[in-house]
Design a protein around this motif. Structure first.
Motif, PDB file in Angstrom:
ATOM      1  N   SER A 244       0.831  -1.214   0.000  1.00 41.75           N
ATOM      2  CA  SER A 244       0.000   0.000   0.000  1.00 41.75           C
ATOM      3  C   SER A 244       0.860   1.257   0.000  1.00 41.75           C
ATOM      4  O   SER A 244       0.554   2.230  -0.697  1.00 41.75           O
ATOM      5  N   GLN A 252      -3.588  11.576  -3.903  1.00 38.11           N
ATOM      6  CA  GLN A 252      -4.328  11.179  -2.714  1.00 38.11           C
ATOM      7  C   GLN A 252      -4.227  12.265  -1.655  1.00 38.11           C
ATOM      8  O   GLN A 252      -3.129  12.666  -1.249  1.00 38.11           O
ATOM      9  N   ARG A 258      -6.827   0.412   6.203  1.00 38.80           N
ATOM     10  CA  ARG A 258      -7.899  -0.036   7.094  1.00 38.80           C
ATOM     11  C   ARG A 258      -7.785  -1.543   7.339  1.00 38.80           C
ATOM     12  O   ARG A 258      -7.644  -2.326   6.400  1.00 38.80           O
ATOM     13  N   SER A 273      -7.569  -2.974   3.500  1.00 38.86           N
ATOM     14  CA  SER A 273      -7.884  -2.171   2.317  1.00 38.86           C
ATOM     15  C   SER A 273      -7.202  -0.810   2.402  1.00 38.86           C
ATOM     16  O   SER A 273      -6.876  -0.319   3.482  1.00 38.86           O
ATOM     17  N   ASP A 274      -6.978  -0.222   1.236  1.00 37.80           N
ATOM     18  CA  ASP A 274      -6.445   1.139   1.172  1.00 37.80           C
ATOM     19  C   ASP A 274      -7.264   1.925   0.155  1.00 37.80           C
ATOM     20  O   ASP A 274      -8.113   1.368  -0.548  1.00 37.80           O
ATOM     21  N   ASN A 275      -7.024   3.215   0.096  1.00 37.62           N
ATOM     22  CA  ASN A 275      -7.741   4.084  -0.850  1.00 37.62           C
ATOM     23  C   ASN A 275      -6.812   4.548  -1.965  1.00 37.62           C
ATOM     24  O   ASN A 275      -6.918   5.673  -2.444  1.00 37.62           O
ATOM     25  N   SER A 326     -10.736  -4.995  -6.225  1.00 36.00           N
ATOM     26  CA  SER A 326     -10.149  -3.706  -6.570  1.00 36.00           C
ATOM     27  C   SER A 326     -10.716  -3.203  -7.887  1.00 36.00           C
ATOM     28  O   SER A 326     -11.140  -3.986  -8.743  1.00 36.00           O
ATOM     29  N   LYS A 330     -10.445   3.147  -6.997  1.00 34.28           N
ATOM     30  CA  LYS A 330     -11.294   2.849  -5.842  1.00 34.28           C
ATOM     31  C   LYS A 330     -10.576   2.006  -4.800  1.00 34.28           C
ATOM     32  O   LYS A 330     -11.209   1.313  -4.005  1.00 34.28           O
ATOM     33  N   GLY A 331      -9.264   2.052  -4.792  1.00 34.73           N
ATOM     34  CA  GLY A 331      -8.513   1.372  -3.749  1.00 34.73           C
ATOM     35  C   GLY A 331      -8.280  -0.107  -4.019  1.00 34.73           C
ATOM     36  O   GLY A 331      -8.703  -0.659  -5.041  1.00 34.73           O
ATOM     37  N   THR A 333      -8.265  -3.987  -1.976  1.00 36.41           N
ATOM     38  CA  THR A 333      -8.707  -4.740  -0.804  1.00 36.41           C
ATOM     39  C   THR A 333      -8.219  -6.175  -0.916  1.00 36.41           C
ATOM     40  O   THR A 333      -8.418  -6.831  -1.940  1.00 36.41           O
TER      41      THR A 333
END
Length: 342
Positions: A244, A252, A258, A273-275, A326, A330-331, A333
């Motif tokens: 990540s 960003q 998360r 997950s990340d953004n 993914s 949108k990140g 996961t």
């Protein structure tokens, strides 16, 4: 049943010879009918009995000879030495000897090449592991200097030095785990782990790297227990964090990482997950392939395609099922499904 099937195979293999034998018998039966009509039935009976006896005896001898040749051939395949080659020739037809000799030469040549490559690979792995342990010495010295000389450097310089040290330590650990994953014997110790607390502890080990990228870390869900190996699981979580961090983009506003624990049908899931920029749909099937970076990797020079590959290998060893979700923009996961252990 297998023996009966093999006998049928032999009959089919020698069907032309058997057909010739039957035709010969029919011809002699016809001659016997012309020459000796008074003893025709006796002669035909003796001829049939003789033919059946010779056929059965031939099949029996062929069966045992083929079995001996098959056993010798398997021994030759397992160990293509000159002794096994000679044994195979003794039970094989003479016309096949040149082929056996040539096959033995090829097998022994390939075996020698394989043994040489195996020794080279073992030497290389020993060198890499030795190098990793040697590199840890200056890293330990750097840690000692950063702790004892804190007052002699500015907070910013110390922060950058800690970041460099942690990055080097992370790369060294990746090399070491890559070597361990290929080892025959692995020292995994499975025990009960409080999953969310374990993730928090792992995050603190990567604090300097997360702070350098201005990451906000969130934890959600209840602290559930799973059974796994601490070192292996720490490596998986650390590589996910590192993945990540590597793909943070300047667009960003606030990078977020998360961690969430979920119970689903008696199974325990860890959702990380990340953004970040996400992964395109066409790249998703290949993200665990060795060296694959895809379109997401083109956004950063640090992408090597090794992090998620090692995560997948370690997860296989620990019986952890991985699922990815993914989309571009949108990140990313990654869902870890832990095995159910009674």
């Amino acid at each position: 049943m297998n023996r009966f099937r093999r006998i049928l195979d032999y009959i089919y293999a020698y069907k032309y010879w058997l057909l010739m034998l039957v035709c010969t018998n029919l011809l002699f039966i016809f001659f016997a009918w012309l020459a000796y009509p008074e003893t025709f039935q006796v002669l035909v009976g003796l001829m049939v009995i003789f033919t059946i006896t010779v056929s059965v005896l031939s099949i029996f001898i062929t069966f045992h000879k083929e079995k001996a040749m098959e056993d010798a051939f398997h021994e030759f395949l397992l160990e293509p030495t000159e002794i096994n080659e000679e044994r195979l020739c003794k039970v094989s037809p003479r016309m096949t000897w040149p082929y056996i000799w040539e096959m033995g030469k090829v097998f022994r040549s390939y075996e020698k090449q394989l043994n040489d490559r195996t020794l080279e690979l073992a030497d290389y792995e020993n060198y890499i592991e030795g190098w990793v342990h040697e590199v840890k010495k200056p890293l330990s010295l750097m840690t000692l200097v950063l702790d004892n000389r804190r007052d002699e450097m500015s907070p910013l310089v110390r922060k950058r030095m800690v970041h460099v040290r942690d990055t080097m330590h992370r790369d060294v650990e990746r090399i070491l785990y890559f070597a361990r994953l290929k080892a025959v014997h692995k020292d995994y110790l499975f025990e009960s782990i409080n999953l969310l607390a374990f993730c928090k502890k792992t995050v603190t080990d990567y604090q300097s790297i997360l702070e350098e990228s201005n990451f906000q870390v969130e934890f959600h869900g209840q602290d559930v227990e799973v059974v796994s190996d601490r070192k292996g699981l720490a490596f998986i979580v650390g590589q996910i964090i590192d993945n990540s961090v590597k793909h943070v983009t300047q667009s960003q506003e606030q990078p977020v990482l998360r961690f969430e624990t979920v119970r689903e049908n008696d199974a325990i899931l860890l959702i990380v997950s990340d953004n970040g920029p996400g992964v395109s749909r066409e790249d998703l099937p290949f993200i665990f392939d060795k060296g694959f970076t895809g379109k997401r990797g083109s956004l950063t020079k640090e992408a090597t395609g090794m992090g998620l590959y090692l995560v997948h290998k370690m997860a296989d060893d620990l019986a952890i099922e991985l699922n990815v979700k993914s989309e571009i923009g949108k990140g990313f996961t990654l869902v870890l499904k832990f095995p159910k252990v009674k």
